[in-house]
Each structure stands twice: as C-alpha cells, then as structure tokens.
Write a protein that holds these residues in place. Sequence first.
Motif, PDB file in Angstrom:
ATOM      1  N   VAL A 116       0.954  -0.967  -0.162  1.00  0.00           N
ATOM      2  CA  VAL A 116       0.043   0.151   0.002  1.00  0.00           C
ATOM      3  C   VAL A 116       0.929   1.144   0.245  1.00  0.00           C
ATOM      4  CG1 VAL A 116      -1.655   1.214   1.221  1.00  0.00           C
ATOM      5  CG2 VAL A 116      -1.765  -1.128   1.337  1.00  0.00           C
ATOM      6  N   GLN A 134      -4.216  -1.206  -9.446  1.00  0.00           N
ATOM      7  CA  GLN A 134      -5.694  -1.343  -8.679  1.00  0.00           C
ATOM      8  C   GLN A 134      -6.542  -2.787  -9.548  1.00  0.00           C
ATOM      9  OE1 GLN A 134      -7.388   2.310  -9.337  1.00  0.00           O
ATOM     10  NE2 GLN A 134      -8.420   2.269  -7.278  1.00  0.00           N
ATOM     11  N   TYR A 138      -8.462  -5.666  -6.941  1.00  0.00           N
ATOM     12  CA  TYR A 138      -9.846  -6.303  -6.841  1.00  0.00           C
ATOM     13  C   TYR A 138     -10.255  -7.250  -7.996  1.00  0.00           C
ATOM     14  CZ  TYR A 138     -11.211  -2.854  -3.352  1.00  0.00           C
ATOM     15  OH  TYR A 138     -11.501  -1.938  -2.629  1.00  0.00           O
ATOM     16  N   LEU A 213      -9.687 -11.812  -2.959  1.00  0.00           N
ATOM     17  CA  LEU A 213     -10.702 -12.592  -3.287  1.00  0.00           C
ATOM     18  C   LEU A 213     -10.070 -13.946  -3.781  1.00  0.00           C
ATOM     19  CD1 LEU A 213     -13.702 -10.621  -4.640  1.00  0.00           C
ATOM     20  CD2 LEU A 213     -13.396 -11.804  -2.357  1.00  0.00           C
ATOM     21  N   TYR A 265     -26.902  -3.890 -14.483  1.00  0.00           N
ATOM     22  CA  TYR A 265     -26.230  -3.700 -13.888  1.00  0.00           C
ATOM     23  C   TYR A 265     -24.711  -4.136 -14.069  1.00  0.00           C
ATOM     24  CZ  TYR A 265     -29.908  -3.486 -10.488  1.00  0.00           C
ATOM     25  OH  TYR A 265     -30.977  -2.934  -9.894  1.00  0.00           O
ATOM     26  N   SER A 266     -23.418  -3.330 -13.765  1.00  0.00           N
ATOM     27  CA  SER A 266     -22.397  -4.063 -13.994  1.00  0.00           C
ATOM     28  C   SER A 266     -21.851  -4.557 -12.620  1.00  0.00           C
ATOM     29  CB  SER A 266     -21.558  -3.004 -14.576  1.00  0.00           C
ATOM     30  OG  SER A 266     -20.729  -2.559 -14.499  1.00  0.00           O
ATOM     31  N   PRO A 268     -18.829  -7.172 -10.883  1.00  0.00           N
ATOM     32  CA  PRO A 268     -17.588  -7.648 -10.984  1.00  0.00           C
ATOM     33  C   PRO A 268     -17.837  -9.388 -10.949  1.00  0.00           C
ATOM     34  CG  PRO A 268     -17.643  -6.824  -8.871  1.00  0.00           C
ATOM     35  CD  PRO A 268     -19.073  -6.471  -9.629  1.00  0.00           C
ATOM     36  N   PRO A 271     -16.432 -11.608  -7.219  1.00  0.00           N
ATOM     37  CA  PRO A 271     -17.221 -11.816  -6.342  1.00  0.00           C
ATOM     38  C   PRO A 271     -18.480 -12.631  -6.676  1.00  0.00           C
ATOM     39  CG  PRO A 271     -16.661  -9.464  -6.448  1.00  0.00           C
ATOM     40  CD  PRO A 271     -16.131 -10.068  -7.476  1.00  0.00           C
ATOM     41  N   VAL A 275     -19.675 -15.850  -4.472  1.00  0.00           N
ATOM     42  CA  VAL A 275     -20.690 -16.113  -3.698  1.00  0.00           C
ATOM     43  C   VAL A 275     -21.662 -17.265  -4.424  1.00  0.00           C
ATOM     44  CG1 VAL A 275     -23.351 -14.927  -3.720  1.00  0.00           C
ATOM     45  CG2 VAL A 275     -21.165 -13.773  -3.167  1.00  0.00           C
TER      46      VAL A 275
ATOM     47  N   PHE B 138     -17.344 -11.253   2.146  1.00  0.00           N
ATOM     48  CA  PHE B 138     -16.641 -10.085   1.855  1.00  0.00           C
ATOM     49  C   PHE B 138     -17.074  -9.693   0.261  1.00  0.00           C
ATOM     50  CE2 PHE B 138     -12.896  -8.231  -0.504  1.00  0.00           C
ATOM     51  CZ  PHE B 138     -12.846  -6.932   0.300  1.00  0.00           C
ATOM     52  N   ALA B 139     -17.196 -11.186  -0.612  1.00  0.00           N
ATOM     53  CA  ALA B 139     -17.611 -11.167  -1.754  1.00  0.00           C
ATOM     54  C   ALA B 139     -19.202 -10.576  -1.803  1.00  0.00           C
ATOM     55  CB  ALA B 139     -17.727 -12.508  -2.820  1.00  0.00           C
ATOM     56  N   LEU B 142     -19.297  -6.615  -1.670  1.00  0.00           N
ATOM     57  CA  LEU B 142     -18.562  -6.279  -2.915  1.00  0.00           C
ATOM     58  C   LEU B 142     -19.758  -6.124  -4.089  1.00  0.00           C
ATOM     59  CD1 LEU B 142     -15.029  -7.311  -3.737  1.00  0.00           C
ATOM     60  CD2 LEU B 142     -15.692  -5.220  -2.843  1.00  0.00           C
ATOM     61  N   LEU B 143     -20.524  -7.375  -4.191  1.00  0.00           N
ATOM     62  CA  LEU B 143     -21.554  -7.453  -4.764  1.00  0.00           C
ATOM     63  C   LEU B 143     -22.821  -6.615  -4.617  1.00  0.00           C
ATOM     64  CD1 LEU B 143     -22.360 -11.214  -5.724  1.00  0.00           C
ATOM     65  CD2 LEU B 143     -21.448  -9.371  -7.273  1.00  0.00           C
ATOM     66  N   SER B 146     -21.711  -3.172  -5.618  1.00  0.00           N
ATOM     67  CA  SER B 146     -21.571  -2.681  -6.880  1.00  0.00           C
ATOM     68  C   SER B 146     -23.155  -2.762  -7.641  1.00  0.00           C
ATOM     69  CB  SER B 146     -20.845  -3.939  -7.693  1.00  0.00           C
ATOM     70  OG  SER B 146     -21.393  -4.994  -7.597  1.00  0.00           O
ATOM     71  N   LEU B 147     -24.027  -3.524  -6.749  1.00  0.00           N
ATOM     72  CA  LEU B 147     -25.562  -3.049  -7.175  1.00  0.00           C
ATOM     73  C   LEU B 147     -26.114  -2.058  -6.860  1.00  0.00           C
ATOM     74  CD1 LEU B 147     -26.654  -6.892  -6.515  1.00  0.00           C
ATOM     75  CD2 LEU B 147     -26.275  -5.882  -8.884  1.00  0.00           C
ATOM     76  N   VAL B 152     -18.591  -0.461 -10.370  1.00  0.00           N
ATOM     77  CA  VAL B 152     -17.788  -1.996 -10.526  1.00  0.00           C
ATOM     78  C   VAL B 152     -17.113  -2.102  -9.248  1.00  0.00           C
ATOM     79  CG1 VAL B 152     -16.789  -3.728 -11.835  1.00  0.00           C
ATOM     80  CG2 VAL B 152     -18.611  -2.194 -12.795  1.00  0.00           C
ATOM     81  N   HIS B 153     -15.922  -1.090  -9.320  1.00  0.00           N
ATOM     82  CA  HIS B 153     -14.899  -1.255  -8.272  1.00  0.00           C
ATOM     83  C   HIS B 153     -14.858  -0.359  -7.167  1.00  0.00           C
ATOM     84  CE1 HIS B 153     -13.371  -4.474 -10.553  1.00  0.00           C
ATOM     85  NE2 HIS B 153     -13.560  -3.744 -11.818  1.00  0.00           N
ATOM     86  N   LEU B 154     -14.871  -0.617  -6.055  1.00  0.00           N
ATOM     87  CA  LEU B 154     -14.513   0.154  -4.881  1.00  0.00           C
ATOM     88  C   LEU B 154     -13.223   0.759  -5.187  1.00  0.00           C
ATOM     89  CD1 LEU B 154     -17.060  -0.345  -2.990  1.00  0.00           C
ATOM     90  CD2 LEU B 154     -15.219  -1.444  -1.399  1.00  0.00           C
ATOM     91  N   GLY B 155     -13.103   2.197  -4.523  1.00  0.00           N
ATOM     92  CA  GLY B 155     -11.894   2.617  -4.494  1.00  0.00           C
ATOM     93  C   GLY B 155     -11.012   1.896  -3.499  1.00  0.00           C
ATOM     94  N   VAL B 156      -9.748   2.123  -3.576  1.00  0.00           N
ATOM     95  CA  VAL B 156      -8.735   1.657  -2.875  1.00  0.00           C
ATOM     96  C   VAL B 156      -8.941   1.992  -1.507  1.00  0.00           C
ATOM     97  CG1 VAL B 156      -6.405   0.999  -2.447  1.00  0.00           C
ATOM     98  CG2 VAL B 156      -7.222   0.934  -4.778  1.00  0.00           C
ATOM     99  N   GLU B 157      -9.073   3.224  -1.338  1.00  0.00           N
ATOM    100  CA  GLU B 157      -9.415   4.002  -0.176  1.00  0.00           C
ATOM    101  C   GLU B 157     -10.434   3.332   0.809  1.00  0.00           C
ATOM    102  OE1 GLU B 157      -9.592   5.742  -2.877  1.00  0.00           O
ATOM    103  OE2 GLU B 157      -7.868   7.090  -2.695  1.00  0.00           O
ATOM    104  N   ALA B 158     -11.414   2.581   0.297  1.00  0.00           N
ATOM    105  CA  ALA B 158     -12.329   1.899   1.016  1.00  0.00           C
ATOM    106  C   ALA B 158     -11.693   0.624   1.913  1.00  0.00           C
ATOM    107  CB  ALA B 158     -13.320   1.327   0.285  1.00  0.00           C
ATOM    108  N   ILE B 159     -10.758   0.328   1.194  1.00  0.00           N
ATOM    109  CA  ILE B 159      -9.959  -0.951   2.117  1.00  0.00           C
ATOM    110  C   ILE B 159      -8.546  -0.498   2.630  1.00  0.00           C
ATOM    111  CG2 ILE B 159      -9.278  -3.051   1.645  1.00  0.00           C
ATOM    112  CD1 ILE B 159     -11.674  -2.897   1.165  1.00  0.00           C
ATOM    113  N   MET B 160      -7.973   0.615   2.066  1.00  0.00           N
ATOM    114  CA  MET B 160      -6.701   0.954   2.431  1.00  0.00           C
ATOM    115  C   MET B 160      -6.850   2.177   3.550  1.00  0.00           C
ATOM    116  SD  MET B 160      -5.308  -0.875   1.363  1.00  0.00           S
ATOM    117  CE  MET B 160      -4.782  -2.075  -0.003  1.00  0.00           C
TER     118      MET B 160
END
Lengths: 437, 333
Positions: A116, A134, A138, A213, A265-266, A268, A271, A275, B138-139, B142-143, B146-147, B152-160
């Motif tokens: 990081v 990045q 993910y 993941l 919806y997009s 990823p 995950p 799931v 965790f998955a 994330l789903l 994104s829904l 689609v992708h969380l910023g790295v800030e959310a985790i870091m």
Amino acid sequence: MSFLELFTDPLSRGPLIATLFMSISTALVGAIAFIRKKSLVAETLSHATFPGVAFGLLASFFFFSGNDLILFYLPLLFAFGFAILAQALVEKMLKEKKSADVSLCYILSFLLAIGVLVASYMQHSHVMLFKNLQIFFYGQAATMHDTHIYIYGALSLLVALVALIFQRAIKFSCFDPLFSSSVGIKSWIMKGTFSFLLTLSIVIGIRSVGVVLVTGMMIAPSVVARAFTKKFSTFLLASSLFGALFAFLGYIVCYLLENGAESTYSVPIGPAIIVISTLVAFISLLFAPSNGAIIKQMRKWRFQKSCILENILKFFWKTPCQSYHLIHLKKKQFASFSILLFALFKLVKQGYLKKEGLFEYRLTEDGKKKAAYIVRLHRLWELYLIEYLSSEVEKVHQSAELIEHIITPEIEDKLTKLLLNPKVDPHMQPIPIKEVL
Amino acid sequence: MNPYFGKDFLSFFFTLFSRVFEAFFKKGEGVELVSDEIQILVLMFTSISCSILGAFLILKKKAMLANSLSHTSLLGIVLSYLLMKGIFAQKMLTFNPALFFLASFFTALLTIFLTNSCKKIFKLHEEASVGLIFTFLFALALLLVSLFTKNVHLGVEAIMGNIDIADSIDVKLSLMIALINLAALFLFFNDYKIFCFDETFAKIVGCSLVFLEYLLMIQTSMTAIGAFRSVGVFLFLVFLTAPYLAARLLSSELKKIILYSALISFFSTIFSVAFARHLLSVYDLALSTGALSATCVGASYPILGSALFIKKKILRLSYKEKTKEKKKEESFA
C-alpha cells in the motif's frame, strides 16, 4: 446469443476462457491445501503478492521504460517472488516458535502495508501504473484478452501437470507423512511442490479476481467436492471441475445482469463466482447424499421415530386385548404429546393399531404379530448375550432394549439357528414364535 | 494554515512540542487541531485499542479470525448503511454512532456465528471454515456495493483507508473506541487472562466463554470499523500483530506486553507522521501516512528483534574477550 458463442466472440472469450483456466488451477491447488489444512496460507500468499505486483510495475517502468510486454510479465514474476519470500518468512517465524496463526497474519499485513505504501507513492507520481495496480487488487476479468488466455492457459496446464505427476506422492504425504517418508518420498520435495503449486495458482488468480478474493476461489470448490467424494483422485478432479463450473456460472450471471432487458448492472465477476460457489457449498454441505448435515439429521430422526413406534407397540402387546387412551400413553413417557399423536396416527395408518372412539386405541392382529416379532428379537438377543458373551442376567435387558430396533431379519435368522430355535428367554419368559407378517 | 507545512523531521517535533506547550498554558485561546496532529491522535488511539486486543487475540490464536473480521466489516458497514437508509432515509455515510455500533455488531455476530456453525455442524476444519465464510461475506459486500452504487470497483481508499483526510470526527471516534477497549480491559482483564491461558479453569471459575469470545470479537470488529476510514481494515492487522510480537521480545508478562506494545506502536506512529511530513517537505514525496505508519509499526518487530540479536552477540563477544584476558592473566600469573 447462445452460450456457446461466448467462447468464440472476441470480446467475451478473453475473460471467460482465462477465468475458466484460472479457476481450474486454483480449485485444484485449493483442494490439496484443503486436505493439508493450509487453506489460510493461500490468504497470506495472495496478499503478499500485492507489493510484488507494485514493485514489478515500478521496475518495468524504470528499467524497461514501460514496455508493454515487460509490463505484462514482470509484475507476475515479482508477485511469484514475493509469495515465495512470504513463505520463507512464515517458515522463519514458525521456527522461532511463533504460532502459525500469528505468523501468517503478521506477514500478510506487513507485506500488504509495504504494498500500500508503494501504491500510495504511485498514486501521485505514476497514475497509469496505479491504475494497473488497482486491477490486481480487486481483479478485473472483464478487460482480459487473448494474450491472457495463452499465458494463463499455459500456467494452468503447468499446475495441472505438476499435480498429475506428483498425485500419488501428494496423496501419501498428505494422509500419512510417516509412510511417505519411509517409501522414500522426501518431505521437503513435497513441501516445495506444494508451495510452488500454491504460489503459481495464486499468481494466476490475482489478475482476474484480485489479491483479496483469490482465497475464496480455492476453498469453496474443494468443500463441494469433499461433500460428494472420499477418494483422493476423484476429489481433485471433482474440485477442479466444480471450480470451472462455478466460474462459468458466475460469468453467465454477470453477463445476464449486464445485458439484461430491464436494467443493466455491471457486476464484477470474481465476487459473483465466489458468492455462487459458496452458496452451492452450503447447499451441498446440507444435502449431500452420504454426509450432508440435514440428511444425517433426517436419518437420525427416522431411526428415533421407528424406535418410538416399536416401543408403543410393545407396550400394547403386554395386554393385547385392552384399549388405551392417549392420556394413559402419555403417562408412560414414550415421547412428547405432539410426537405421540403423530406416532399413533402413523401406527393406525400402518394398520397396527385400531381406533376405538376419540383417542382410544387397540392393537390389531397385524399389530400383535409385529409387536411379538419385536419382543422375539429382544428376548433372542438377551439369550445370545447370556449364552455366548456370558453376560449377567440383570444387565442384558438394557442392551436388548437398544438392539431390538436394529436387528435385521437376516440376523434374527442367524440368531435362531445359533441358539437352536429357543423357546424360553433367560428371565423364563416365553419367546414368541416367528410368524409371517 | 498548517504550521507543519515545509517542516523537516526535527523541526516537526519542535513545532509539535511548542504547540502542545502553547495549548497547555493558554487554555482560553482554543488551539485548533491541524491535520498532522489529527493523524497523530487518531493513530495513537487506534494503536492503544489494537495493542489491547492484539495481545488477547494472538494468545487465543484468533489472529486469522481478526483478519476475517477485517474483511467482513465491509459487509457490516454496507448492511447497516442500507438498513439506516431504509429506516431514516440517510444519504451520506457520515459518522453516526448508531450506524457504527450496528455495523460492528452485524460484522462480529454474523462472522463468528457462521464460522462456528460451519465448524460444528458441517465438521469443516478451522482454516477452511474461516476462509469459506470471510471470502463469502466479503464477496457479498462487494456485490452489494456494485449493485447499489452501480460502480464496479470500490476505490482502494475503502480498504486502505485515507488518513490524510481525517477530521475531528475521526479523533472522537477513535477516542471512543479506545475508551471502550480500555474499559473492557479494566473490567475483564482477569477473565480475559484465564480465557486465554486456561479455558478449563475459566469454566470452573464460572466465566462464560461464549460471552468473552463474542465480546472480544465485537471489540475487534469495532476497532476494525473505526480504523476503516483512517488506516483501512487490512492495515489495522499490522497494529494488532506487530507490536505484540515486538513487546513479546521484551517481556513475557501479559500486563507489560500490553503496555510495551502500546508504547512501541505509539512511538512508531509519531515517528511515521513526522517522517511522512519530512518526505513531503524535503523530497516532495507524497506518501500515504496510514500506509507509512503501518509499515513502521510492522517494521518495529524485525528491527527490535535484530537489535536484541546484535546486542546479544556483542555481549557474548565481550564476555568471550574478558574470559580470554582473564585466562591470559592467569597463565601469566
């Protein structure tokens, strides 16, 4: 568009096929890790690859001026190196008598912190590299293309080949380390092979599902496979096939969500795969035919039910002509009220009991025969215990009370022959003669 | 205006001490906290909480479960956010005590319950059940993200985490968590101690093991979620493990270990904040302070370990030389 066309369409084939390859290799190695009880090592290694990717990207930028091909391969190489480094560090800590748990957690978090730190450096000075990084965090299956298919296909093939060649040796070293070392399989070679496979599959996995993941891709398929099979080779094969199946399902779900008619919806892919596979794992843990939790519980209940039914019949048999009321039966404490009602209903339906007025029951002819048969089993067993196992007369009743529900007709035949068709049991009670039901 | 702007390593401390001095003697003026001080405070409180929890978690061999909690806290946050949104029509994910407690309870209870039931009902081994549950949750998080955000992708800030934008709310939050952890430490120190070292004895004495386990996990998830904005849920694991490992080198008494680990992580964080400022003003190098402090705290264990190792070597060498000299003298005599 049919699902087969997804494999040929130039836009979708990259993510789909590369993800399939990736999940086959991770599921295969995950199965070995599952058997060795080292599933969480994968977690540490996957996080440890993150600084590797970061350093690889930086190195390819500084020394090779961002050559595309180098940018593609060098991070993977560095990730491999860092995962190996992490394993060496964990081994070092284990040697210093630290527990596996804390050494894994410390190495994981420390290496991730370094990653990081490098990432935060890249965030301001090398924005393009940061975007690349990045992707690995993910995972981003959607942007993979044909080159990824070739490289990940080749790597997965390597994993599968190594696993195939070492299959027997892995089996021995997993289940019986002593035997395997006595046969001449060096334990450090097996350890090395395992960590090589684990590292390689994680390096394959991080591009499409990300360092966070990739562990999930390893555990769920092996849990599903474990629920259905006990043989090692089938287990490995089933695990990798389930991995591929889940990856395909996850991809389809994402594809349908993205190109749905009503809303787009997009989602990823990583995950979604995890799931789905974990849900399937839960279902198979619950309903697997041989050792699913619910199936086991149902078997238990069925046996308990038959015990209660037979006990009630035995009670009626003692005074065959008398009818009993429900309250009276309740006092005998066969079961709780509702279960007793159900049992009586069942017995009436089977034709062993006859209803006489409201909650009054009497034994039928069939019921008499059935109850007599159970009592016969009971007394035969008591006699057997006395004659052949030389138990004491006072102690045999408890055992017979349990075993009378289990003895099958074949065993009863054998007992009868063995005891020369006896007429009286040890307590001088007559043994009912066998009648055809 | 940030008084630390353009300061190098030594003058950072000079400014810090003078400002603390000023604030101490001119109470009426009300000195306003600037970002560097906020960072120091947040990291200090976080490191206190983490040193307390880390000792118990590691002794109980639950460090990987803490790792699992750090992943699943994302689901806790998302779920409680959705719930609050449904009930109170909240729009922004601002600091809110109810949201915070809800999230940490969700996280801890869900994770521990599922992991334990996996172990007990399905007879999976510990590692597999921990891994299965936390990746799943965790998955799922994330789903959901994104829904609901269509991103689609969380910023790295959310985790870091991103401690550079921390404000006074974060100070209050981390102070609150540290106070809760300290209170739990004072109330349940003996319970925790026997819980860690001798479960059978704890049972005999009448401690509720289930209660203690859940309490520890709720505290951990609280701390993880508190660290969510500052250092991030993953790097908080460094604060859990490394100070304990370093302090374990110095002492083997539980109280001292907790004290030493708090001190070690406290000094490393102050050092790292000053170092980040130094890098920025002298080399014009902008690094994330959270990541730098996590790296410093993490490095404290190998640095301390090697320092002790070298000290031991030197002592041994000098001892050998002394004995040699003695022998020579004896032989001369």
